[in-house]
Motif scaffolding. Structure first.
Motif, PDB file in Angstrom:
ATOM      1  N   ALA A  90     -30.705  -5.332 -17.015  1.00 39.14           N
ATOM      2  CA  ALA A  90     -32.039  -4.435 -16.259  1.00 39.14           C
ATOM      3  C   ALA A  90     -31.597  -2.929 -17.004  1.00 39.14           C
ATOM      4  O   ALA A  90     -32.538  -2.232 -17.527  1.00 39.14           O
ATOM      5  CB  ALA A  90     -32.488  -4.392 -15.162  1.00 39.14           C
ATOM      6  N   GLU A  91     -30.336  -2.617 -16.617  1.00 34.78           N
ATOM      7  CA  GLU A  91     -29.958  -1.107 -17.259  1.00 34.78           C
ATOM      8  C   GLU A  91     -29.800  -1.051 -18.721  1.00 34.78           C
ATOM      9  O   GLU A  91     -30.365  -0.080 -19.508  1.00 34.78           O
ATOM     10  CB  GLU A  91     -28.693  -0.748 -16.682  1.00 34.78           C
ATOM     11  CG  GLU A  91     -28.199   0.502 -16.917  1.00 34.78           C
ATOM     12  CD  GLU A  91     -29.167   1.615 -16.375  1.00 34.78           C
ATOM     13  OE1 GLU A  91     -29.789   1.280 -15.336  1.00 34.78           O
ATOM     14  OE2 GLU A  91     -29.051   2.648 -16.821  1.00 34.78           O
ATOM     15  N   SER A  93     -31.848  -2.970 -20.729  1.00 36.85           N
ATOM     16  CA  SER A  93     -33.209  -3.072 -21.003  1.00 36.85           C
ATOM     17  C   SER A  93     -33.847  -1.703 -21.114  1.00 36.85           C
ATOM     18  O   SER A  93     -34.801  -1.200 -21.883  1.00 36.85           O
ATOM     19  CB  SER A  93     -33.757  -3.966 -20.537  1.00 36.85           C
ATOM     20  OG  SER A  93     -35.234  -3.990 -20.795  1.00 36.85           O
ATOM     21  N   ARG A  94     -33.599  -0.844 -20.104  1.00 37.24           N
ATOM     22  CA  ARG A  94     -34.103   0.541 -19.814  1.00 37.24           C
ATOM     23  C   ARG A  94     -33.786   1.319 -20.766  1.00 37.24           C
ATOM     24  O   ARG A  94     -34.294   2.229 -21.337  1.00 37.24           O
ATOM     25  CB  ARG A  94     -33.609   0.869 -18.446  1.00 37.24           C
ATOM     26  CG  ARG A  94     -34.121   2.259 -18.001  1.00 37.24           C
ATOM     27  CD  ARG A  94     -33.622   2.723 -16.563  1.00 37.24           C
ATOM     28  NE  ARG A  94     -32.277   3.139 -16.843  1.00 37.24           N
ATOM     29  CZ  ARG A  94     -31.854   4.155 -17.425  1.00 37.24           C
ATOM     30  NH1 ARG A  94     -32.631   5.241 -17.875  1.00 37.24           N
ATOM     31  NH2 ARG A  94     -30.591   4.568 -17.518  1.00 37.24           N
ATOM     32  N   GLN A  95     -32.453   1.449 -20.918  1.00 36.65           N
ATOM     33  CA  GLN A  95     -31.818   2.247 -22.004  1.00 36.65           C
ATOM     34  C   GLN A  95     -32.391   1.998 -23.528  1.00 36.65           C
ATOM     35  O   GLN A  95     -32.637   3.171 -24.262  1.00 36.65           O
ATOM     36  CB  GLN A  95     -30.570   2.319 -22.063  1.00 36.65           C
ATOM     37  CG  GLN A  95     -29.706   2.853 -20.764  1.00 36.65           C
ATOM     38  CD  GLN A  95     -28.345   2.994 -20.591  1.00 36.65           C
ATOM     39  OE1 GLN A  95     -27.638   3.267 -21.613  1.00 36.65           O
ATOM     40  NE2 GLN A  95     -27.656   2.698 -19.310  1.00 36.65           N
ATOM     41  N   THR A  97     -35.033   0.539 -24.218  1.00 33.75           N
ATOM     42  CA  THR A  97     -36.724   0.961 -24.094  1.00 33.75           C
ATOM     43  C   THR A  97     -36.658   2.650 -24.448  1.00 33.75           C
ATOM     44  O   THR A  97     -37.530   3.244 -25.133  1.00 33.75           O
ATOM     45  CB  THR A  97     -37.304   0.764 -22.568  1.00 33.75           C
ATOM     46  OG1 THR A  97     -37.159  -0.590 -22.754  1.00 33.75           O
ATOM     47  CG2 THR A  97     -38.761   1.367 -22.742  1.00 33.75           C
ATOM     48  N   ARG A 102     -38.205  -1.800 -27.159  1.00 34.35           N
ATOM     49  CA  ARG A 102     -38.446  -2.378 -25.735  1.00 34.35           C
ATOM     50  C   ARG A 102     -38.397  -3.726 -25.685  1.00 34.35           C
ATOM     51  O   ARG A 102     -39.320  -4.574 -26.474  1.00 34.35           O
ATOM     52  CB  ARG A 102     -40.043  -2.106 -25.397  1.00 34.35           C
ATOM     53  CG  ARG A 102     -40.392  -2.174 -24.025  1.00 34.35           C
ATOM     54  CD  ARG A 102     -41.825  -1.556 -23.590  1.00 34.35           C
ATOM     55  NE  ARG A 102     -42.252  -2.064 -22.398  1.00 34.35           N
ATOM     56  CZ  ARG A 102     -43.141  -3.089 -21.936  1.00 34.35           C
ATOM     57  NH1 ARG A 102     -43.443  -3.431 -23.198  1.00 34.35           N
ATOM     58  NH2 ARG A 102     -43.417  -3.466 -20.846  1.00 34.35           N
ATOM     59  N   ASN A 107     -37.812  -7.901 -20.010  1.00 30.80           N
ATOM     60  CA  ASN A 107     -38.524  -7.121 -18.943  1.00 30.80           C
ATOM     61  C   ASN A 107     -39.336  -7.778 -18.126  1.00 30.80           C
ATOM     62  O   ASN A 107     -39.311  -7.837 -16.918  1.00 30.80           O
ATOM     63  CB  ASN A 107     -39.420  -5.954 -19.597  1.00 30.80           C
ATOM     64  CG  ASN A 107     -38.376  -4.785 -20.182  1.00 30.80           C
ATOM     65  OD1 ASN A 107     -37.230  -4.711 -19.657  1.00 30.80           O
ATOM     66  ND2 ASN A 107     -38.934  -3.775 -20.916  1.00 30.80           N
TER      67      ASN A 107
END
Length: 835
Positions: A90-91, A93-95, A97, A102, A107
C-alpha cells in the motif's frame, strides 16, 4: 528523453544536498549500478545496507533514493510503519501514485483486503454451508480440511468462526470441505485476501511494476528498518525476486534494504552475484569533520569534543552539528549527561524543552506535539517545524514522527531521574490525552478491537499508564493482551513490545519481564502458549480468564484439536456464563464433533444473551439448515434479515434453504437479493445455479457457474458443478476438462472422480471411466450415485457378476436409488438382474 546537462553549480548542490557528507564509496557504487544494464553480470538487483543503530542507514537510504530519482527511477520508500506485506504494498502504491503512476488494480485489491479484514466476521459467517449427503471420511479430505481450518485460525476475527464447520463434512471428502469452507466463506478471493493476501496481491504488484517499467527506465524500492520488517518481508522478497511463483519482476527493478543485521545468508547466500552487501561503520574522522564543517562547526576544541562524545556515530555527529556549537564550555565535565551532549549547544530554552518533552511519546504527530509541549500557541508551528528537521527525528508512515532510539533513550532516563514525580505526572497527562482520543473513536459503536486507530490510541494510553507507574496499569495491560491475541498475532506482538518498551523506559523490571516473556512465547509457540503463560501467572479477573479461554479454544480449533478446544470453551462459560461469544464458538465445536442438538442449544443461549445480534441469529438459522430443520431455519434467517436487511449471508442461506426444500421461486428471490448486496458473492452464485438446474434452465445455470469461477477460479466444488452441468448437456469433453481441473486442485475429491467417470463412459472410454468410478467408491464406500454408475458401466462391459454386486450394495444403501436412474440405464441393470 534527453535531459539538459547539469551545471557545475547543480553538481555541487547535488553533492552537498541536505548537508549529506560521507559515504562517498557507497553512493558511487549505487550510482554506477544504473550505468550497468541488467543483463550485465556486474549489475546488482539488490543492495543490503546494515550497521548498528545510529550509523546512518536511513540517511544513506534517503540519499540513494534521491540518486535513483536523478536516474529517472520510479521510487518508493517503506519503513516499519508498514506492519505487513500488504501494508508495504500500500505504501509503494501510494508513492507511485504521487509520482504519476497509479496502480489501479493493486489499489482495488488493497482496498478489498482492508474491507475483508474489517468484515471478517461477516465473511466467516458466509462461509458456513455443507453438502446434504452424508459421506465417510477420507484421508485427503481430513488433510485439506485441517489445513483450511488452521489457516483461518491464524486470522484476526475470522479465526473464531472456523470451528463452526461440521467435522464430518470436512473429513468426509474434499467435495464437502470445499463447499463448507471455501464456498461458504463469501467467495474464494475473500478467503485468500484474508488468509494469504500475499498470494493474491503479489502477482498484481508485479504486473503493475511491469507496466510502470514501460515508461520509467528504472524502478527502485527502498525498505528501511529491516531489522523489524525483515521477519515478514525477507522471505516474500526472496520469493518475489528469485522465483517465478507470482510472476515476473521487471529486470530494471533495484531493491535496497537497510537494517541492523547482515543479510540472511541461509536465504540469500547462494545469490551473492546479484546482491551487494553494504556494511556501514561509524564515520571516519575525515567524514565527521566534513559534516561538522558543512554546518559551520570548525573550532578545533569543539570539533574534538564532538568526535570524542560521538565516537563518529553519524546520528550523534549530525545532532550536535545541527546546533552549530561555537564554544566548548564545560566540555570536560564528566557528569554531563547524554542529553546535554545532544542539546548542550542549543540555547533556545523552548526548543530544548520541546525536544525533551517530545521524547516521552513513542510517536509524534502535530496533535501529540501540541498535547505534549508547554509553550505559547504562536510558537507551536515554528517549534514543530524545527523538531521535524532535527536529525534524530524520522518521519514514519501517515506523517508520524519517531525519535531515533540512540537519542530518545537517554532523554527519557534524564527526565525520569531528574524529577520522578514530574515524570509520572507527564506520563499520566499523556495517558489521559490518548485515552480521550480513543473514546472519541468509539462513537460509532463498532467492535473497537477491530479498529486499527482505536488500537493504536489504546496502546499509547496503556504505555503511558505503565510508564507513570499506575497501580492497575500492568493488570489492565495484561487483560488487554488477551484481546490483542484475539485480534491477531501481529496485534499481540505490538502489545508485548509495548510492555518491553515501557519496562525499559520506566525502569520497571516487572513490566519489562512480562513483555519479554510474552514476546518470547509469541515468537516460539504463538498465542496459545502466551495465553497459557498469562493464565498461569497473571492475576486476571473471571471475564478476562474466560476471554483468554475462548481465544485459546479458537487456536486449538484451528489446529483441529477439537476435544481440547471444547474443554477451553467449557472453562470459558463456567468462568463467565454471560459471555455470548463463548457459546457461539462452542456451538461450532459441538457441530464439529457431531452433536447438532448441543450446538443449537449453545446458539440458543448466545441469541438469548444478544437477541439483536443478526449474525448470531443467522448462524443459528444456518445450523438449522444444515440439520435439515427447514421451518426453524426459515424462522431464524428471516429474523436475521429483519434485524439487518444488509446481511447478505442471511439472504443467501435462506435462499439455499428454500432451494433444498423445493421452493425455487423463493430461492431465486433470496439469492438474487444476496447478490444485489454483494455482486461478487461466489457462493450465492453457485447456489443459484442449483436452482436454475432444478428449473431446467441450463443456460442460466452455466452463466452463474461461469461467473462464480471467474471470481474463484481455484474452487474445486464449483468446477465440479460446472462439469456436471456440461455433462448433462452432452458436452463431455468440456466436462472432463473441468473435472481434471478440480482434481488437480484437490486430488481427493470423490465427486469429481465419479462425475469424470460418467463423462468418460459417455465418451466410450470404459477403462478410464472404471478407474475413476473405482477411485470414487474407494474414497466414499457408500457413494450410491457412483455405485449406480459403476454397475451400469460393468454391465455394458459384460462384467455381470460385479455389476450385480454393485446393484445389491445400492439396494442396501438406498432402496429407491435404482428407480431414479434413466430408463436406458435401468433397462441395462434389469437385464443384468434377470439374465
Amino acid at each position: 528523453m534527453a535531459q539538459a546537462r547539469p551545471s557545475m553549480q547543480d553538481l555541487i548542490r547535488q553533492r552537498t544536498r541536505a548537508g549529506f557528507v560521507g559515504r562517498a564509496a557507497e553512493r558511487a557504487l549505487f550510482r554506477a549500478n544504473f550505468d550497468t544494464p541488467p543483463h550485465d553480470e556486474r549489475h546488482r538487483f539488490r543492495f543490503h545496507v546494515h550497521g548498528n543503530a545510529g550509523v546512518g542507514k536511513t540517511f544513506l537510504l534517503r540519499e540513494l533514493e534521491q540518486i535513483a530519482r536523478e536516474q529517472g527511477a520510479l521510487t518508493a520508500y517503506v519503513d516499519d510503519s508498514a506492519g505487513s506485506v500488504p501494508e508495504a504494498m500500500a505504501e509503494i502504491s501510494r508513492q507511485f501514485t504521487a509520482q504519476g503512476h497509479r496502480p489501479k488494480e493493486l489499489n482495488r485489491l488493497l482496498a478489498a483486503h482492508d474491507e475483508r479484514r474489517h468484515e471478517a466476521e461477516l465473511a466467516a459467517l458466509a462461509a458456513l454451508d455443507a453438502r446434504a449427503e452424508d459421506a465417510g471420511p477420507s484421508a485427503g479430505g481430513r488433510a485439506v480440511a485441517r489445513a483450511g481450518v488452521v489457516a483461518m485460525g491464524m486470522v484476526p476475527v475470522v479465526g473464531p468462526f472456523a470451528g463452526m464447520l461440521d467435522s464430518d463434512q470436512l473429513a468426509g471428502g474434499v467435495d464437502r470441505f470445499r463447499e463448507s469452507v471455501l464456498a461458504r466463506f463469501r467467495d474464494h478471493e475473500d478467503v485468500r485476501l484474508v488468509l494469504a493476501p500475499e498470494q493474491v496481491l503479489t502477482p498484481v504488484l508485479l504486473r503493475e511494476l511491469t507496466e510502470a517499467a514501460a515508461s520509467a527506465p528504472w524502478i527502485a524500492l527502498f525498505l528501511d528498518t529491516y531489522e523489524r520488517t525483515g521477519p515478514y518481508l525477507d522471505h516474500w522478497l526472496h520469493e518475489t525476486m528469485v522465483t517465478d511463483r507470482h510472476g515476473a519482476m521487471p529486470a530494471t527493478t533495484v531493491v535496497v534494504t537497510a537494517g541492523q543485521r547482515p543479510l540472511d545468508m541461509a536465504l540469500w547466500g547462494g545469490l551473492t552475484d546479484f546482491v551487494t552487501d553494504v556494511a556501514l561503520s561509524p564515520f571516519t574522522e575525515a567524514e565527521a569533520r566534513g559534516l561538522l564543517a558543512g554546518k559551520g562547526v570548525t573550532a578545533e576544541p569543539v570539533v574534538e569534543e564532538v568526535l570524542r562524545l560521538t565516537g563518529g556515530l553519524p546520528v550523534l555527529v549530525s545532532t550536535l552539528a545541527e546546533s552549530r556549537p561555537a564554544d566548548p564550555d564545560d566540555v570536560d565535565d564528566p557528569s554531563a549527561t547524554a542529553v546535554e551532549r545532544f542539546l548542550k549547544w542549543e540555547r533556545d530554552p523552548a526548543r530544548r524543552a520541546a525536544a525533551l518533552a517530545c521524547a516521552l511519546p513513542r510517536w509524534l504527530d502535530a496533535d501529540v506535539f501540541r498535547a505534549v509541549t508547554d509553550c505559547p500557541q504562536e510558537q507551536l508551528e515554528p517549534l514543530y517545524a524545527w523538531l521535524r528537521g532535527m536529525p534524530f527525528v524520522g518521519e514514519r508512515g501517515g506523517g508520524r514522527l519517531r525519535y531515533h532510539d540512540v537519542v530518545r533513550a537517554p532523554m527519557l532516563r534524564a527526565q525520569r531521574s531528574r524529577s520522578p514525580r514530574e515524570w509520572a505526572e507527564r506520563q499520566r497527562r499523556l495517558a489521559r490525552t490518548f485515552g480521550g482520543w480513543r473514546e472519541e473513536t468509539e462513537a460509532g459503536g463498532a467492535e473497537p478491537w477491530a479498529d486499527e486507530t482505536w488500537r493504536s490510541l489504546r496502546l499509547a494510553e496503556v504505555y503511558h499508564l505503565l510508564c507513570a507507574g499506575e497501580r492497575d496499569a500492568l493488570p489492565q495491560a495484561l487483560r488487554d493482551f488477551v484481546h490483542a491475541c484475539d485480534a491477531g498475532a501481529g496485534v499481540a506482538a505490538q502489545w508485548a513490545r509495548a510492555l518491553v518498551d515501557a519496562g525499559h523506559d520506566a525502569d520497571t523490571a516487572a513490566v519489562a519481564e512480562w513483555g519479554t516473556e510474552l514476546t518470547a512465547a509469541l515468537d516460539t509457540e504463538g498465542t496459545l502458549t502466551a495465553l497459557g503463560l498469562l493464565l498461569r501467572r497473571a492475576v486476571l479477573d473471571a471475564p478476562a480468564q474466560a476471554r483468554a479461554r475462548v481465544v485459546r479454544g479458537d487456536e486449538l480449533r484451528g489446529r483441529a484439536a477439537y476435544p481440547q478446544a471444547l474443554a477451553e470453551y467449557d472453562r470459558a462459560v463456567a468462568l463467565d456464563p454471560e459471555l455470548a461469544v463463548a457459546y457461539r464458538h462452542r456451538a461450532g465445536i459441538r457441530r464439529e464433533l457431531g452433536d447438532d442438538d448441543a450446538a443449537i442449544a449453545d446458539l440458543d443461549r448466545a441469541v438469548a444473551l444478544e437477541p439483536d445480534n443478526s449474525w448470531y441469529v443467522a448462524l443459528r438459522g444456518e445450523h438449522h439448515r444444515l440439520a435439515r430443520h427447514h421451518a426453524e431455519a426459515i424462522r431464524d434467517l428471516s429474523e436475521a434479515i429483519r434485524l439487518d436487511a444488509a446481511n447478505e449471508f442471511a439472504w443467501a442461506s435462506r435462499g439455499a434453504t428454500h432451494e433444498r426444500h423445493g421452493d425455487l421461486d423463493a430461492a431465486l428471490r433470496d439469492l438474487g437479493r444476496a447478490l444485489d448486496l454483494k455482486p461478487d458473492y461466489a457462493w450465492a452464485l453457485a447456489r443459484r445455479a442449483r436452482a436454475w438446474r432444478a428449473l431446467g434452465d441450463p443456460r442460466r445455470q452455466l452463466a452463474d457457474l461461469d461467473h462464480a469461477l471467474a471470481l474463484s477460479p481455484d474452487w474445486p466444488w464449483a468446477r465440479c458443478q460446472r462439469g456436471d452441468a456440461l455433462r448433462a448437456q452432452g458436452r463431455d469433453e468440456e466436462a472432463v476438462a473441468d473435472f481434471d481441473r478440480a482434481l488437480s486442485l484437490d486430488p481427493a475429491y470423490a465427486s469429481a472422480y465419479a462425475s469424470r467417470g460418467a463423462s468418460h463412459a459417455g465418451l466410450g472410454r470404459h477403462a478410464e471411466a472404471l478407474a475413476d468410478l473405482n477411485r470414487a467408491v474407494e474414497l466414499r464406500p457408500g457413494y450410491v450415485w457412483a455405485l449406480c454408475r459403476r454397475a451400469v458401466l460393468l454391465a455394458l462391459m459384460g462384467r455381470l457378476e460385479q455389476a450385480r454386486a454393485d446393484v445389491e450394495r445400492v439396494r442396501e444403501l438406498d432402496s429407491e436409488a435404482l428407480e431414479r436412474l434413466s430408463d436406458t440405464d435401468r433397462a441395462v441393470l434389469v437385464s443384468v438382474l434377470t439374465g
